[in-house]
Design a protein around this motif. Structure first.
Motif, PDB file in Angstrom:
ATOM      1  N   TYR A  62       0.843  -1.107  -0.092  1.00 36.94           N
ATOM      2  CA  TYR A  62       0.035  -0.059  -0.041  1.00 36.94           C
ATOM      3  C   TYR A  62       0.803   1.190   0.159  1.00 36.94           C
ATOM      4  O   TYR A  62       0.354   2.327  -0.710  1.00 36.94           O
ATOM      5  N   THR A  63       1.925   1.193   0.800  1.00 34.98           N
ATOM      6  CA  THR A  63       2.890   2.367   0.988  1.00 34.98           C
ATOM      7  C   THR A  63       3.513   2.596  -0.556  1.00 34.98           C
ATOM      8  O   THR A  63       3.598   3.661  -0.992  1.00 34.98           O
ATOM      9  N   LEU A  64       3.969   1.289  -0.941  1.00 30.93           N
ATOM     10  CA  LEU A  64       4.701   1.590  -2.551  1.00 30.93           C
ATOM     11  C   LEU A  64       3.775   2.074  -3.321  1.00 30.93           C
ATOM     12  O   LEU A  64       3.960   2.998  -4.205  1.00 30.93           O
ATOM     13  N   ASN A  65       2.393   1.721  -3.431  1.00 23.55           N
ATOM     14  CA  ASN A  65       1.560   2.217  -4.292  1.00 23.55           C
ATOM     15  C   ASN A  65       1.079   3.628  -4.139  1.00 23.55           C
ATOM     16  O   ASN A  65       0.886   4.433  -4.993  1.00 23.55           O
ATOM     17  N   SER A  66       1.016   3.896  -2.872  1.00 25.18           N
ATOM     18  CA  SER A  66       0.824   5.388  -2.481  1.00 25.18           C
ATOM     19  C   SER A  66       2.149   6.358  -2.840  1.00 25.18           C
ATOM     20  O   SER A  66       1.468   7.491  -3.360  1.00 25.18           O
ATOM     21  N   TRP A  69       1.336   6.927  -6.441  1.00 26.92           N
ATOM     22  CA  TRP A  69       0.314   7.817  -6.691  1.00 26.92           C
ATOM     23  C   TRP A  69       0.990   9.192  -6.509  1.00 26.92           C
ATOM     24  O   TRP A  69       0.665  10.074  -7.261  1.00 26.92           O
ATOM     25  N   VAL A  70       1.614   9.464  -5.479  1.00 20.81           N
ATOM     26  CA  VAL A  70       2.381  10.786  -5.307  1.00 20.81           C
ATOM     27  C   VAL A  70       3.323  11.172  -6.537  1.00 20.81           C
ATOM     28  O   VAL A  70       3.245  12.150  -7.071  1.00 20.81           O
ATOM     29  N   TYR A  71       4.111  10.330  -6.899  1.00 13.83           N
ATOM     30  CA  TYR A  71       4.920  10.456  -8.049  1.00 13.83           C
ATOM     31  C   TYR A  71       4.036  10.779  -9.449  1.00 13.83           C
ATOM     32  O   TYR A  71       4.451  11.949 -10.043  1.00 13.83           O
ATOM     33  N   LEU A  88      -4.858   0.317  -5.342  1.00 11.14           N
ATOM     34  CA  LEU A  88      -5.005   0.621  -3.898  1.00 11.14           C
ATOM     35  C   LEU A  88      -6.265   0.255  -3.327  1.00 11.14           C
ATOM     36  O   LEU A  88      -6.351  -0.071  -2.129  1.00 11.14           O
ATOM     37  N   GLU A  89      -7.490   0.420  -4.221  1.00 12.26           N
ATOM     38  CA  GLU A  89      -8.516  -0.163  -3.737  1.00 12.26           C
ATOM     39  C   GLU A  89      -8.684  -1.742  -3.405  1.00 12.26           C
ATOM     40  O   GLU A  89      -9.017  -2.297  -2.229  1.00 12.26           O
ATOM     41  N   ARG A  90      -8.022  -2.419  -4.260  1.00 12.82           N
ATOM     42  CA  ARG A  90      -7.810  -3.850  -4.194  1.00 12.82           C
ATOM     43  C   ARG A  90      -7.304  -4.242  -2.784  1.00 12.82           C
ATOM     44  O   ARG A  90      -7.561  -5.026  -1.997  1.00 12.82           O
TER      45      ARG A  90
END
Length: 144
Positions: A62-66, A69-71, A88-90
């Protein structure tokens, strides 16, 4: 002019506090990542129970995908229209499932023996002594 003066001229002063908070947050993330990376993943997973391992994996992904997202947002790409949103929803769905499992594990379990003793003792059962006294008419006025 000092270095601070030239830095504030490069961006609007209204966002200075936001950028300072963002910089502090990045520092915190950097420290957390250094802490996590200081221990090998296999060592860490050996010390954890399966449910805790699942939590660690979910938080990591989740942190990696977040961060991705910011990137995307910093590159001018709308992350809401990118597949990272569905990912992220998954992950959130799985996080909720793990939370449900953890909550069930924490829930109190019924001790059937104790429950039956409690109910048996809570209910009034007439015995020979009580039956004798209850059959004796009460002193006082009698019903007609």
């Amino acid at each position: 002019m000092s270095e601070d003066d030239t830095n504030t001229e490069e961006y609007p002063t209204e966002i200075h506090d936001y950028l300072t908070a963002f910089e502090k947050s990045l520092g915190s993330v950097d420290e957390m990542l250094k802490t996590m990376m200081s221990v090998s993943r296999s060592e860490l997973l050996q010390k954890l129970e399966p449910l805790e391992q699942a939590k660690l994996d979910l938080v990591s992904v989740y942190t990696l995908n977040s961060m991705f997202w910011v990137y995307l947002a910093t590159q001018g790409i709308n992350p809401k229209e990118h597949p990272v949103k569905q990912e992220l929803e998954r992950i959130r769905t799985y996080m909720n499932k793990v939370k449900e499992i953890a909550d069930k594990k924490k829930a109190s379990k019924l001790n059937k023996g104790a429950a039956s003793r409690f109910v048996r003792n809570a209910l009034w059962e007439p015995n020979a002594e009580n039956e004798h006294t209850s059959k004796t008419p009460a002193k006082g006025k009698k019903r007609k």
